[in-house]
Write a protein that holds these residues in place. Sequence first.
Motif, PDB file in Angstrom:
ATOM      1  N   PRO A  78       0.804  -1.223  -0.051  1.00  0.00           N
ATOM      2  CA  PRO A  78       0.122   0.063   0.105  1.00  0.00           C
ATOM      3  C   PRO A  78       0.843   1.128  -0.100  1.00  0.00           C
ATOM      4  CG  PRO A  78      -0.685  -1.514   1.649  1.00  0.00           C
ATOM      5  CD  PRO A  78       0.759  -2.048   1.102  1.00  0.00           C
ATOM      6  N   GLY A  79       0.348   2.300  -0.502  1.00  0.00           N
ATOM      7  CA  GLY A  79       1.131   3.591  -0.784  1.00  0.00           C
ATOM      8  C   GLY A  79       1.423   4.080   0.636  1.00  0.00           C
ATOM      9  N   ARG A  80       0.689   4.122   1.640  1.00  0.00           N
ATOM     10  CA  ARG A  80       0.765   4.549   2.874  1.00  0.00           C
ATOM     11  C   ARG A  80       2.221   3.854   3.475  1.00  0.00           C
ATOM     12  NH1 ARG A  80      -3.545   1.250   3.545  1.00  0.00           N
ATOM     13  NH2 ARG A  80      -3.427  -0.428   5.077  1.00  0.00           N
ATOM     14  N   GLU A  81       2.294   2.577   3.069  1.00  0.00           N
ATOM     15  CA  GLU A  81       3.426   1.872   3.799  1.00  0.00           C
ATOM     16  C   GLU A  81       4.665   2.310   2.995  1.00  0.00           C
ATOM     17  OE1 GLU A  81       3.506   0.130   6.622  1.00  0.00           O
ATOM     18  OE2 GLU A  81       1.255   0.697   6.863  1.00  0.00           O
ATOM     19  N   ARG A  82       4.678   2.336   1.635  1.00  0.00           N
ATOM     20  CA  ARG A  82       5.829   2.858   1.040  1.00  0.00           C
ATOM     21  C   ARG A  82       6.276   4.393   1.344  1.00  0.00           C
ATOM     22  NH1 ARG A  82       2.659   1.083  -3.790  1.00  0.00           N
ATOM     23  NH2 ARG A  82       2.426   3.247  -4.331  1.00  0.00           N
ATOM     24  N   ALA A 134       2.911   9.198  -2.155  1.00  0.00           N
ATOM     25  CA  ALA A 134       2.906   7.871  -2.371  1.00  0.00           C
ATOM     26  C   ALA A 134       1.251   7.255  -1.632  1.00  0.00           C
ATOM     27  CB  ALA A 134       3.871   7.078  -1.237  1.00  0.00           C
ATOM     28  N   ASP A 135       0.630   7.826  -0.961  1.00  0.00           N
ATOM     29  CA  ASP A 135      -0.841   7.333  -0.855  1.00  0.00           C
ATOM     30  C   ASP A 135      -1.946   8.241  -1.426  1.00  0.00           C
ATOM     31  OD1 ASP A 135      -0.471   9.334   0.831  1.00  0.00           O
ATOM     32  OD2 ASP A 135      -1.160   8.445   2.761  1.00  0.00           O
ATOM     33  N   LYS A 136      -1.526   8.993  -2.484  1.00  0.00           N
ATOM     34  CA  LYS A 136      -2.490   9.988  -3.074  1.00  0.00           C
ATOM     35  C   LYS A 136      -2.294   9.922  -4.330  1.00  0.00           C
ATOM     36  CE  LYS A 136      -1.437  13.290   0.852  1.00  0.00           C
ATOM     37  NZ  LYS A 136      -0.283  12.100   1.444  1.00  0.00           N
ATOM     38  N   LEU A 137      -1.918   8.745  -4.827  1.00  0.00           N
ATOM     39  CA  LEU A 137      -1.630   8.788  -6.522  1.00  0.00           C
ATOM     40  C   LEU A 137      -2.973   8.954  -7.137  1.00  0.00           C
ATOM     41  CD1 LEU A 137       0.886   6.105  -6.475  1.00  0.00           C
ATOM     42  CD2 LEU A 137       1.518   8.614  -6.600  1.00  0.00           C
ATOM     43  N   GLY A 138      -4.091   8.553  -6.842  1.00  0.00           N
ATOM     44  CA  GLY A 138      -5.356   8.744  -7.307  1.00  0.00           C
ATOM     45  C   GLY A 138      -5.824  10.102  -7.343  1.00  0.00           C
ATOM     46  N   TYR A 139      -5.243  11.074  -6.752  1.00  0.00           N
ATOM     47  CA  TYR A 139      -5.518  12.130  -6.898  1.00  0.00           C
ATOM     48  C   TYR A 139      -4.568  13.160  -7.843  1.00  0.00           C
ATOM     49  CZ  TYR A 139      -8.392  10.647  -3.065  1.00  0.00           C
ATOM     50  OH  TYR A 139      -9.414  10.020  -2.361  1.00  0.00           O
ATOM     51  N   ASP A 145      -7.300   4.969 -10.097  1.00  0.00           N
ATOM     52  CA  ASP A 145      -6.366   4.025  -9.598  1.00  0.00           C
ATOM     53  C   ASP A 145      -5.180   3.707 -10.242  1.00  0.00           C
ATOM     54  OD1 ASP A 145      -5.612   2.022  -7.745  1.00  0.00           O
ATOM     55  OD2 ASP A 145      -6.736   0.360  -8.994  1.00  0.00           O
ATOM     56  N   PRO A 146      -4.129   4.484 -10.304  1.00  0.00           N
ATOM     57  CA  PRO A 146      -2.832   4.381 -11.249  1.00  0.00           C
ATOM     58  C   PRO A 146      -2.011   3.220 -10.889  1.00  0.00           C
ATOM     59  CG  PRO A 146      -2.670   6.315  -9.794  1.00  0.00           C
ATOM     60  CD  PRO A 146      -4.250   5.743  -9.658  1.00  0.00           C
ATOM     61  N   LYS A 147      -1.417   2.516 -11.860  1.00  0.00           N
ATOM     62  CA  LYS A 147      -0.359   1.515 -11.364  1.00  0.00           C
ATOM     63  C   LYS A 147       1.117   1.581 -11.451  1.00  0.00           C
ATOM     64  CE  LYS A 147      -3.979  -1.133 -10.140  1.00  0.00           C
ATOM     65  NZ  LYS A 147      -4.486  -1.249  -8.567  1.00  0.00           N
ATOM     66  N   PRO A 148       1.935   1.212 -10.836  1.00  0.00           N
ATOM     67  CA  PRO A 148       3.196   1.369 -11.351  1.00  0.00           C
ATOM     68  C   PRO A 148       3.722   0.709 -12.689  1.00  0.00           C
ATOM     69  CG  PRO A 148       3.016  -0.255  -9.506  1.00  0.00           C
ATOM     70  CD  PRO A 148       1.662   0.418  -9.670  1.00  0.00           C
ATOM     71  N   VAL A 149       4.751   1.098 -13.164  1.00  0.00           N
ATOM     72  CA  VAL A 149       5.117   0.642 -14.484  1.00  0.00           C
ATOM     73  C   VAL A 149       5.908  -0.561 -14.367  1.00  0.00           C
ATOM     74  CG1 VAL A 149       6.511   1.184 -16.618  1.00  0.00           C
ATOM     75  CG2 VAL A 149       5.237   3.032 -15.458  1.00  0.00           C
ATOM     76  N   GLY A 150       7.049  -1.002 -13.440  1.00  0.00           N
ATOM     77  CA  GLY A 150       7.584  -1.853 -13.053  1.00  0.00           C
ATOM     78  C   GLY A 150       8.790  -1.667 -12.445  1.00  0.00           C
ATOM     79  N   VAL A 151      10.180  -2.153 -13.394  1.00  0.00           N
ATOM     80  CA  VAL A 151      11.448  -1.909 -13.035  1.00  0.00           C
ATOM     81  C   VAL A 151      11.905  -0.753 -14.001  1.00  0.00           C
ATOM     82  CG1 VAL A 151      13.571  -2.958 -13.271  1.00  0.00           C
ATOM     83  CG2 VAL A 151      11.570  -4.252 -12.603  1.00  0.00           C
ATOM     84  N   ALA A 152      12.350   0.282 -13.067  1.00  0.00           N
ATOM     85  CA  ALA A 152      13.073   1.394 -13.843  1.00  0.00           C
ATOM     86  C   ALA A 152      14.616   1.500 -13.855  1.00  0.00           C
ATOM     87  CB  ALA A 152      12.441   2.654 -13.030  1.00  0.00           C
ATOM     88  N   GLY A 466       7.774  17.659  -8.884  1.00  0.00           N
ATOM     89  CA  GLY A 466       6.486  17.992  -8.911  1.00  0.00           C
ATOM     90  C   GLY A 466       5.321  16.983  -9.138  1.00  0.00           C
ATOM     91  N   ARG A 467       4.137  17.040  -9.404  1.00  0.00           N
ATOM     92  CA  ARG A 467       3.112  16.371  -9.801  1.00  0.00           C
ATOM     93  C   ARG A 467       3.518  15.765 -11.172  1.00  0.00           C
ATOM     94  NH1 ARG A 467      -1.230  15.875 -12.999  1.00  0.00           N
ATOM     95  NH2 ARG A 467      -0.806  18.243 -13.642  1.00  0.00           N
ATOM     96  N   HIS A 468       3.976  16.388 -11.968  1.00  0.00           N
ATOM     97  CA  HIS A 468       4.348  15.931 -13.502  1.00  0.00           C
ATOM     98  C   HIS A 468       5.330  14.760 -13.223  1.00  0.00           C
ATOM     99  CE1 HIS A 468       2.833  20.163 -13.633  1.00  0.00           C
ATOM    100  NE2 HIS A 468       2.485  19.787 -14.948  1.00  0.00           N
ATOM    101  N   GLY A 469       6.189  14.984 -12.181  1.00  0.00           N
ATOM    102  CA  GLY A 469       7.269  13.871 -12.199  1.00  0.00           C
ATOM    103  C   GLY A 469       6.946  12.488 -11.833  1.00  0.00           C
ATOM    104  N   LEU A 470       5.378  12.235 -11.527  1.00  0.00           N
ATOM    105  CA  LEU A 470       4.822  11.040 -11.206  1.00  0.00           C
ATOM    106  C   LEU A 470       4.539  10.365 -12.418  1.00  0.00           C
ATOM    107  CD1 LEU A 470       2.740  12.104  -8.402  1.00  0.00           C
ATOM    108  CD2 LEU A 470       4.685  10.625  -7.811  1.00  0.00           C
ATOM    109  N   GLU A 471       4.213  11.021 -13.424  1.00  0.00           N
ATOM    110  CA  GLU A 471       3.449  10.575 -14.648  1.00  0.00           C
ATOM    111  C   GLU A 471       4.201   9.428 -15.406  1.00  0.00           C
ATOM    112  OE1 GLU A 471       0.969  12.036 -18.740  1.00  0.00           O
ATOM    113  OE2 GLU A 471       2.451  13.378 -17.466  1.00  0.00           O
ATOM    114  N   ALA A 472       5.712   9.604 -15.416  1.00  0.00           N
ATOM    115  CA  ALA A 472       6.588   8.581 -16.290  1.00  0.00           C
ATOM    116  C   ALA A 472       6.603   7.441 -15.662  1.00  0.00           C
ATOM    117  CB  ALA A 472       7.775   9.197 -16.440  1.00  0.00           C
ATOM    118  N   TYR A 473       6.151   7.202 -14.331  1.00  0.00           N
ATOM    119  CA  TYR A 473       6.461   5.932 -13.646  1.00  0.00           C
ATOM    120  C   TYR A 473       4.988   5.347 -13.225  1.00  0.00           C
ATOM    121  CZ  TYR A 473      11.064   7.429 -12.801  1.00  0.00           C
ATOM    122  OH  TYR A 473      12.208   7.987 -13.206  1.00  0.00           O
TER     123      TYR A 473
END
Length: 476
Positions: A78-82, A134-139, A145-152, A466-473
């Motif tokens: 869960p995001g809150r644990e990450r 980490a626990d607010k990605l849906g916003y 409900d966005p999901k991670p990409v995998g291995v970066a 920023g928020r934009h930096g989340l998009e690629a992941y």
Amino acid sequence: MAFEYAPAPESRSVVDIRESYGLFIDGEFADGAGGRIKTVNPATEEVLSEVVEADAADVDRAVAAARRAYDRVWGPMPGRERAKYLYRIARIVQERARELAVLESIDNGKPIRESRDVDVPLVAAHFFYYAGWADKLGYAGFGPDPKPVGVAGQVIPWNFPLLMLAWKIAPALACGNTVVLKPAETTPLTALAFAEICQQAELPAGVVNIVTGAGETGRLLVEHPGVDKVAFTGSTEVGKQIARSVAGTRKRVTLELGGKAANIVFDDAPIDQAVEGIVNGIFFNQGHVCCAGSRLLVQESIADDLLAALKRRMSLLRVGDPLDKNTDVGAINSAAQLERVRQLSELGTSEGAERWSAPCELPERGFWFAPTIFTGVSQAHRIAREEIFGPVLSVLTFRTPAEAVEKANNTPYGLSAGIWTEKGSRILAIADKLRAGVVWANTFNKFDPASPFGGYKESGYGREGGRHGLEAYLAK
């Protein structure tokens, strides 16, 4: 009369550099199958340590460890644990700030004041910031409900080794991805110290893996079939190679590449304030900054007054020991980079530009270059078009705002720009016309983890921060 400063060296005793380091894979340091690379102190040419040059088998092990951690632990967490782990890393960075700052200055050559007051605080700030996401990605605006990409797979440069690591790792982990990171071969030590921080924070094994090496190691990581997302900061030439290598694959990629930023000073700008911004824009971190204000565009009517003030200010810059708290300009990162700075500077002279260097006594050992400006520069000069990546400023003049915009945009790059004027309306009008990812107004080189950063044209694509930096992941 200028003040004379007594030496104020920071102690090296706060860091403990090992004679050699292994790779950080699956939560542990391990020997590598490849050869060894020496990392040196650019201020003294002293060999600091040896690191592994990871080969294909090493990269395979790192990617496999990241995949296991993603599938079994980090992805489902869960995001809150990450967020708790990211917050813990940020706190440990703060606790070890002095050690990390000294290590960065020793390995990179940058002044301790910059490592201490800029780099390390921003590293902690990025981990704090993305812990909050980490626990607010849906916003975040990328779906409910966005999901991670995998291995970066992440490859970072030598100019801001620890800060670029934070820019890459923090958003990747916040989104639930795992990471294999390759630091630059000349500045691997703070990345390896960060590996120890991951252990100290009890980050699950395999979430962060660090493989050291040169360009071939980076190529193996970028082209590895087990990597889902590639992030690269570095030269435009290498960025183009990466773009070609991932073309036609399922991999996502973000590139933050070179720049040749215009710092535009209008006739109504406060000259003393503008001079400080010009100095910060090009001589911060010895000019080893992709968004450095390496082209000064000054309105013709104030050019003489501004240049006189700039030369006076440059005469007071202190060049020398990076660990001295009074040092303004440290060492060039490597012999190879110093040679490039010298070659392009000599080319500027041969093309007819007028060269002026700040009077300073350079140390006998190490890689040093005096802060330098070129006047009489035209758009055709190579020093006005190519990224020098050193403490060298090209000065051009303009008469009208339209001419300033045309000259500022006349470059294959588009990473950043600066505007100096007392008129807010002029700032907004000019900024709207500049083809640059970041435009600073009456300041330069200011960064915040909540603000996105990235470029246009040959300065790359994608945004970090920023928020934009989340998009690629996040998967779409």
